[in-house]
Design an enzyme around this catalytic site. Structure first.
Site, PDB file in Angstrom:
ATOM      1  N   CYS A  97      36.291 -53.104-103.856  1.00 11.02           N
ATOM      2  CA  CYS A  97      34.860 -52.833-103.663  1.00 11.02           C
ATOM      3  C   CYS A  97      34.537 -52.918-102.381  1.00 11.02           C
ATOM      4  O   CYS A  97      34.607 -54.029-101.682  1.00 11.02           O
ATOM      5  CB  CYS A  97      33.938 -53.749-104.511  1.00 11.02           C
ATOM      6  SG  CYS A  97      32.312 -53.550-104.281  1.00 11.02           S
ATOM      7  N   CYS A 150      16.431 -51.590-103.328  1.00 13.91           N
ATOM      8  CA  CYS A 150      16.330 -51.980-104.626  1.00 13.91           C
ATOM      9  C   CYS A 150      15.826 -53.332-104.930  1.00 13.91           C
ATOM     10  O   CYS A 150      16.512 -54.211-104.120  1.00 13.91           O
ATOM     11  CB  CYS A 150      17.673 -51.610-105.426  1.00 13.91           C
ATOM     12  SG  CYS A 150      18.235 -50.039-105.458  1.00 13.91           S
ATOM     13  N   CYS A 186      21.426 -51.871 -96.040  1.00 17.50           N
ATOM     14  CA  CYS A 186      21.142 -50.596 -96.821  1.00 17.50           C
ATOM     15  C   CYS A 186      20.081 -49.864 -96.531  1.00 17.50           C
ATOM     16  O   CYS A 186      18.963 -50.285 -96.068  1.00 17.50           O
ATOM     17  CB  CYS A 186      21.293 -50.795 -98.143  1.00 17.50           C
ATOM     18  SG  CYS A 186      21.245 -49.655 -99.377  1.00 17.50           S
TER      19      CYS A 186
END
Ligand code: SF4
Length: 347
Positions: free
Chosen positions: A108, A119, A115
């Site tokens: 991953c 979210c 980011c």
């Protein structure tokens, strides 16, 4: 005197390296030698390039640097998961994770430092986006995990998911270049079908991917098929609404005929009602799709809590009744904060 800003030699293609030597009256194959040192043999220093003369090595050293990542810190979970804190050439840190199961080893990887999105349930969102990773920094994370997979699990890496830090479609060009290298003969020669790019859904780029007929898989972190709910947990949904996302995904499917995977967490009091279930079933109908119901790992403030098994069963029953493939995925690496949504440079 102003210091010369040295360029990263790994940004050059094989052809550019060949031309570099030709322009200096040397042989083009020197470019191939340097390329092999950089990509096949993973050289971190010009000194290592022992089949080049000393003067060639010094000349390269004067003009270029070899930027590379270092695994700064590694944590191993009881279940075999490994989390890496990866130091970039400018000192910034991202995280990448090796996830072993009985049949496969998955890397991953991160695509951005921090980011660009926000979210509410995600630990990475707490970090300001500092910069995009360049293609080599993405590729190097994969190579480092492939080595760890061979060392600790006696098998090569089998799959890659772009589900670490960052929104990969906000760094699309570099992600694509990294995938080219991962799948190319000069890199790892991996099949694109073993790579999944997981996005929160950027409609314009999904269309671009469809037009470019990319061969890797697409996963969408959906988490709700009701605009109001999705906007409350993923605020960028106010701009990229579900109808825009759906249109882009329809276009993707028409062009690629590649099934779409939806990543979905069920949280208590957020999306655990019957109408949330019905909306998801309806959203999935336009193209063959699969839903992964992912276990949630609370981050520090605990505002979001995983819903109980009754809610999960409600989703599973309704999706199965509608003929939609559904899996319930348990998280791995929880003891080292390596599970989904937990990557936040805490180690
Ligand atoms: S879930 Fe993904 S897109 Fe959303 S803030 Fe976290 S890293 Fe970014």
């Amino acid at each position: 005197m102003e210091a010369i800003q040295k360029k990263d030699i790994r940004a050059l293609t094989r052809e550019e390296l060949r031309s570099f030597f030709l322009e200096r009256g040397d042989k083009a194959y020197r470019g191939d030698q340097v390329f092999e040192w950089l990509w096949k043999k993973g050289a971190h220093s010009f000194e290592d390039m022992t089949n080049l003369s000393k003067s060639v090595r010094s000349m390269l050293m004067e003009q270029y640097v070899i930027n590379h990542i270092e695994v700064d810190h590694m944590q191993r979970s009881k279940d075999g998961t490994i989390k890496n804190a990866v130091r970039l050439h400018d000192g910034l840190i991202v995280e990448s994770v090796l996830i072993p199961t009985s049949k496969r080893t998955t890397a991953c990887v991160s695509s951005q430092v921090g980011c660009s999105l926000d979210c509410k349930f995600c630990a990475t969102a707490r970090l300001k986006r500092m910069r995009n990773l360049n293609p080599d920094e993405i590729y190097d994370q994969v190579v480092a995990i492939d080595r760890q997979s061979r060392l600790y699990h006696n098998r090569p890496l089998s799959n890659i998911v772009f589900m670490g830090m960052g929104e990969p479609l906000m760094n699309y060009r570099n992600v694509l270049k990294a995938i080219d290298k991962i799948t190319g003969d000069e890199g790892l020669g991996m099949s694109p079908k073993r790579i999944t790019v997981s996005t929160s859904g950027v409609p314009k780029i999904i269309r671009k991917m469809a037009d470019e007929e990319v061969r890797f898989k697409l996963a969408v972190s959906l988490h709700s098929a009701i605009d109001e709910v999705r906007t409350s947990i993923m605020p960028f949904n106010a701009t990229f609404t579900l109808s825009d996302l759906r249109e882009a995904l329809e276009y993707w499917y028409q062009k690629t005929k590649s099934r779409i995977t939806y990543e979905y967490v069920v949280w208590e009091g957020v999306n655990d009602r019957q109408k949330d279930v019905d909306a998801l079933v309806e959203f999935c109908r336009f193209a063959p799709s699969k839903v992964n119901l992912i276990e949630y790992n609370p981050i520090d403030d605990g505002d979001f809590r995983q819903a109980d098994d009754i809610a999960i069963d409600m989703y599973v029953d309704a999706l199965e009744a509608a003929g939609i493939t559904v899996t319930v995925r348990r998280s791995r690496g929880k003891d080292i904060d390596a599970a989904c949504g937990q990557l936040a440079n805490k180690s």
